[in-house]
Design a protein around this motif. Structure first.
Motif, short mmCIF file in Angstrom:
data_model
loop_
_atom_site.label_atom_id
_atom_site.label_comp_id
_atom_site.label_asym_id
_atom_site.label_seq_id
_atom_site.Cartn_x
_atom_site.Cartn_y
_atom_site.Cartn_z
N ASP A 36 0.68 -1.04 0.03
CA ASP A 36 0.04 -0.20 -0.04
C ASP A 36 0.83 1.06 -0.04
O ASP A 36 0.60 2.30 -0.79
CB ASP A 36 -1.02 0.08 1.30
N LEU A 37 1.91 1.35 0.67
CA LEU A 37 2.69 2.41 0.86
C LEU A 37 3.59 2.46 -0.67
O LEU A 37 3.59 3.65 -1.14
CB LEU A 37 3.94 2.03 1.85
N ALA A 38 3.97 1.42 -1.33
CA ALA A 38 4.32 1.36 -2.62
C ALA A 38 3.61 2.10 -3.49
O ALA A 38 3.89 2.79 -4.47
CB ALA A 38 4.84 0.06 -2.97
N ASP A 63 6.26 13.95 1.36
CA ASP A 63 4.99 14.70 1.18
C ASP A 63 4.19 13.90 2.37
O ASP A 63 3.41 14.72 3.01
CB ASP A 63 4.27 14.25 -0.11
N LEU A 64 4.04 12.81 2.77
CA LEU A 64 3.12 11.94 3.42
C LEU A 64 3.67 12.37 5.11
O LEU A 64 2.73 12.86 5.75
CB LEU A 64 3.56 10.61 3.38
N MET A 65 4.94 12.59 5.45
CA MET A 65 5.32 13.08 6.43
C MET A 65 5.01 14.63 6.93
O MET A 65 4.43 14.97 8.01
CB MET A 65 6.90 13.00 6.83
N ARG A 66 4.74 15.42 5.54
CA ARG A 66 4.40 16.74 5.91
C ARG A 66 2.95 17.17 6.14
O ARG A 66 2.55 17.84 7.00
CB ARG A 66 4.77 17.58 4.45
N LEU A 85 -5.59 10.43 9.07
CA LEU A 85 -4.80 10.37 8.04
C LEU A 85 -5.26 9.45 6.96
O LEU A 85 -5.69 9.51 5.84
CB LEU A 85 -3.52 10.27 8.27
N LYS A 86 -5.46 8.03 7.49
CA LYS A 86 -5.98 6.97 6.98
C LYS A 86 -7.43 6.60 6.55
O LYS A 86 -7.92 6.21 5.51
CB LYS A 86 -5.33 5.65 7.50
N ASN A 87 -8.17 7.25 7.51
CA ASN A 87 -9.57 6.76 7.38
C ASN A 87 -10.66 7.89 7.28
O ASN A 87 -11.81 7.47 7.12
CB ASN A 87 -9.81 6.04 8.58
N GLU A 88 -10.20 9.14 7.70
CA GLU A 88 -11.21 10.20 7.76
C GLU A 88 -11.80 10.67 6.44
O GLU A 88 -11.12 11.35 6.09
CB GLU A 88 -10.89 11.28 8.73
N PRO A 89 -13.02 10.38 6.08
CA PRO A 89 -13.41 11.07 4.59
C PRO A 89 -13.34 12.52 4.69
O PRO A 89 -14.13 13.10 5.87
CB PRO A 89 -14.30 10.28 4.60
N LEU A 98 -6.90 11.72 3.60
CA LEU A 98 -5.70 12.62 3.52
C LEU A 98 -4.56 11.68 2.70
O LEU A 98 -3.94 12.24 2.02
CB LEU A 98 -5.16 13.00 5.00
N LEU A 99 -4.78 10.29 3.07
CA LEU A 99 -3.71 9.59 2.38
C LEU A 99 -4.02 9.07 0.85
O LEU A 99 -3.00 9.29 0.11
CB LEU A 99 -4.13 8.34 2.94
N GLN A 100 -5.40 9.51 0.47
CA GLN A 100 -5.46 9.47 -0.71
C GLN A 100 -5.04 10.60 -1.48
O GLN A 100 -4.71 10.57 -2.88
CB GLN A 100 -7.18 9.19 -1.06
N LEU A 101 -5.43 11.90 -0.96
CA LEU A 101 -4.93 12.94 -1.47
C LEU A 101 -3.31 12.68 -1.87
O LEU A 101 -3.02 13.28 -2.66
CB LEU A 101 -5.30 13.98 -0.74
#
Length: 123
Positions: A36-38, A63-66, A85-89, A98-101
């Motif tokens: 998933d990270l890849a 970018d992820l850490m920012r 980050l992972k789950n909140e729409p 946020l992860l999808q962005l």
């Protein structure tokens, strides 16, 4: 772990003895599959292990850490920030997370959103 400061998260994300991020440390901290990270970084899964210095991988991790840094301002509880980050729409982004962005290359939009929340904007 929930009360650790973002600076500790940032340090734990560093690859020992280098100035780069460790993809495996970040995946482990976020409880993400390496695949998933890849996918988020747009690299082959083996790149995380065999070419951790990959500019494309390192840019995605930065970018992820920012975004995580901005999320930590809104939600200081580390585990809750990871969950957000992972789950909140987010309605403003067609209910993407946020992860999808970040995966879409929209880290700046994610950060702008988080900064607007921390400044008191709601909506």
């Amino acid at each position: 772990m929930s009360s650790i400061a973002f600076s500790a998260v940032l340090e734990s994300a560093r690859e020992a003895g280098t100035s780069r991020f460790s993809a495996t440390n970040i995946a482990d901290a976020l409880d993400m599959q390496y695949q998933d990270l890849a996918t988020l970084a747009g690299v082959h899964r083996n790149t995380l292990r065999t070419h951790p210095e990959s500019p494309k991988l390192q840019a995605a991790l930065r970018d992820l850490m920012r975004v995580l840094s901005a999320a930590a301002v809104v939600q200081p509880d580390t585990q809750r920030a990871f969950f957000m980050l992972k789950n909140e729409p987010i309605p403003a982004f067609r209910h993407k997370t946020l992860l999808q962005l970040v995966q879409e290359g929209r880290a700046e939009d994610a950060i702008d959103y988080l900064e607007s929340i921390s400044a008191g904007f709601s909506g």
